[in-house]
Design an enzyme around this catalytic site. Structure first.
Site, mmCIF file in Angstrom:
data_model
loop_
_atom_site.group_PDB
_atom_site.id
_atom_site.type_symbol
_atom_site.label_atom_id
_atom_site.label_comp_id
_atom_site.label_asym_id
_atom_site.label_seq_id
_atom_site.Cartn_x
_atom_site.Cartn_y
_atom_site.Cartn_z
ATOM 1 N N SER A 179 -41.929 -11.550 -13.813
ATOM 2 C CA SER A 179 -41.729 -12.082 -15.153
ATOM 3 C C SER A 179 -42.166 -11.064 -16.185
ATOM 4 C CB SER A 179 -42.531 -13.377 -15.342
ATOM 5 O OG SER A 179 -42.472 -13.810 -16.684
ATOM 6 N N GLY A 223 0.807 -1.223 0.000
ATOM 7 C CA GLY A 223 0.000 0.000 0.000
ATOM 8 C C GLY A 223 0.831 1.260 0.000
ATOM 9 N N LYS A 254 -46.848 -13.182 -11.951
ATOM 10 C CA LYS A 254 -45.806 -13.948 -11.277
ATOM 11 C C LYS A 254 -44.995 -13.039 -10.360
ATOM 12 C CE LYS A 254 -42.451 -17.605 -12.302
ATOM 13 N NZ LYS A 254 -41.358 -17.235 -11.414
ATOM 14 N N GLU A 260 -33.079 -14.040 -3.093
ATOM 15 C CA GLU A 260 -32.129 -14.260 -4.176
ATOM 16 C C GLU A 260 -30.937 -13.310 -4.066
ATOM 17 O OE1 GLU A 260 -34.484 -13.941 -7.705
ATOM 18 O OE2 GLU A 260 -35.502 -15.857 -7.360
#
Length: 443
Positions: free
Chosen positions: A297, A88, A303, A310
């Site tokens: 969808s 660094g 849907k 997720e």
């Protein structure tokens, strides 16, 4: 900040060289590390002035500039790619040059701003403290929020009886509340695991300078800087267990990342269970209903998908990947210095940020809005043939197995088959009480 200063490049020649040398990812060092470089150097200037080593006026100007860096005003003045020299050094020089420019006339980036320091002790100190800061002030509160949301649902669903499942197959009844209490406990355990790593993460190598010996620094310098930083931030910041360990190894980051990995694994289990429990709404389990956030969808009308679970599982996968790279980076402690510190910084701070954001979203946009589908859950509890387990103490395992086999083959209920095989009604009433089955000890 003025318009002129916004456009001005405050860095100097060493930063320019590093920009040219490392056109790798287009991703600079994490902003929290840049801010902690500023904070450390401001405290270092004040400590050096208190020790009579640095002119007070210079120290005050450096500290004022450092405060602006620490506050996030000048993140754009740290443009060097995160994939750079492994110590660094480039980013440390970047901080020195920006602070010298801002502090004004007579302030030298090395002699004044970097007094008593080396990239080898300052940069890893900034990484440790940035991770500590983000964990304490962002991740842990987010995990606490998620645990509290799960605990609230555990109470709300305490009496919703349903089928348990092991090996993805029907098992004896449980309550939905018991499942959510298990999820909450996983998160609480994760919080405890992360907290356990913090005392070692807060041990910083500052004061070791180049190789851990403390060459070119005052013997009181590091302790004074740590005290100033702890007072300013409220974080627990301490001396290393050994200066050579602290300079050559980044084991505390590896350990902290390991705890973050466990949290990611836990969140994956919880998020998967929740999306499976909410599957359907007609051809799945449908034991719970998740909040409807958006269309699921572009072709199937109506849907709705479990988008937040997720997201959580994707985040968890990334955290596991980050942890693998951190483990590899942690191995690169060659003699007196680990030379993968920028990579370690990038990955641990990415993991902290992702887990904090995902935990908040999971709590706010999913868990808090979950509703129990009581009728479906209770119907599954009554359908599970594993409830015959409760008959074992009365009629024995073998006879109970016969009843299950015949009930499965004929499609009839356990009660009907058991009655036909001579089991007393009073026994059936006592044994096939599904709520009592889920709470055999009354809790």
């Amino acid at each position: 900040m003025s318009r002129t200063e916004e456009k001005q490049e405050l860095w100097g020649g060493e930063t320019a060289k590093a920009i040219a040398n490392f056109p790798v990812s287009g991703e600079p060092i994490p902003a929290p590390v840049a801010r902690w470089l500023g904070r450390i150097k401001g405290a270092a200037a004040r400590a050096n002035a208190d020790l009579g080593l640095l002119d007070r006026d210079k120290a005050d100007r450096i500290a004022a500039a450092a405060e602006r860096i620490a506050g996030g005003e000048l993140d754009d003045q740290f443009p060097i790619d995160v994939f750079q020299t492994g110590s660094g050094t480039s980013s440390n020089m970047n901080a020195n040059e920006v602070l010298a420019t801002m502090a004004g006339e007579g302030v030298h980036p090395n002699d004044d701003v970097n007094m008593g320091q080396s990239s080898n002790d300052v940069f890893p100190s900034a990484v440790h403290l940035a991770a500590l800061d983000e964990i304490v002030n962002d991740l842990l509160p987010s995990l606490d929020k998620l645990a509290a949301a799960l605990e609230a649902k555990a109470q709300e669903f305490d009496d919703v009886v349903k089928a348990g499942r092991t090996h993805w197959m029907d098992a004896v009844p449980v309550t939905l509340g018991q499942e959510f209490a298990g999820y909450a406990a996983q998160v609480r355990q994760g919080i405890a695991r992360v907290q356990d790593t913090l005392p070692r993460l807060g041990q910083i190598p500052l004061g070791g300078t180049a190789v851990g010996t403390g060459l070119n620094t005052h013997p009181e310098f590091a302790a004074r800087v740590r005290a100033l930083l702890a007072e300013e931030t409220g974080l627990t910041i301490s001396a290393p267990a050994d200066p050579f360990e602290a300079q050559a190894a980044r084991d505390a980051i590896v350990e902290a990342s390991g705890a973050l990995k466990v949290v990611a694994v836990s969140l994956t289990k919880i998020a998967n269970d929740i999306r499976y429990l909410g599957s359907g709404p007609r051809a799945g389990l449908a034991e719970i209903a998740l909040p409807e956030l958006q269309k699921g969808s572009s072709i199937m009308p109506g849907k709705v998908n479990p988008v937040i679970p997720e997201v959580v599982t994707q985040v968890a996968a990334q955290v596991l990947g980050n942890d693998t790279a951190i483990a590899v980076g942690g191995m690169q402690g060659h003699f007196e210095l680990n030379v993968f510190v920028p990579l370690l910084a990038r990955n641990i701070l990415d993991s902290v940020k992702l887990l904090a954001s995902a935990s908040r979203l999971f709590a706010e946009k999913c868990i808090e809005g979950i509703e129990a589908q009581r009728e479906n859950a209770e119907r599954y509890a009554e359908l599970t043939l594993s409830a015959a387990t409760a008959l074992n103490p009365y009629i024995g395992y073998d006879k109970a197995a016969e009843i299950v086999k015949e009930a499965a083959a004929s499609g009839r209920s356990l009660r009907e088959v058991a009655r036909e095989k001579g089991v007393e009604e009073s026994v059936l009433d006592e044994a096939l009480d599904y709520r009592a089955m889920a709470k055999p000890h009354g809790t």
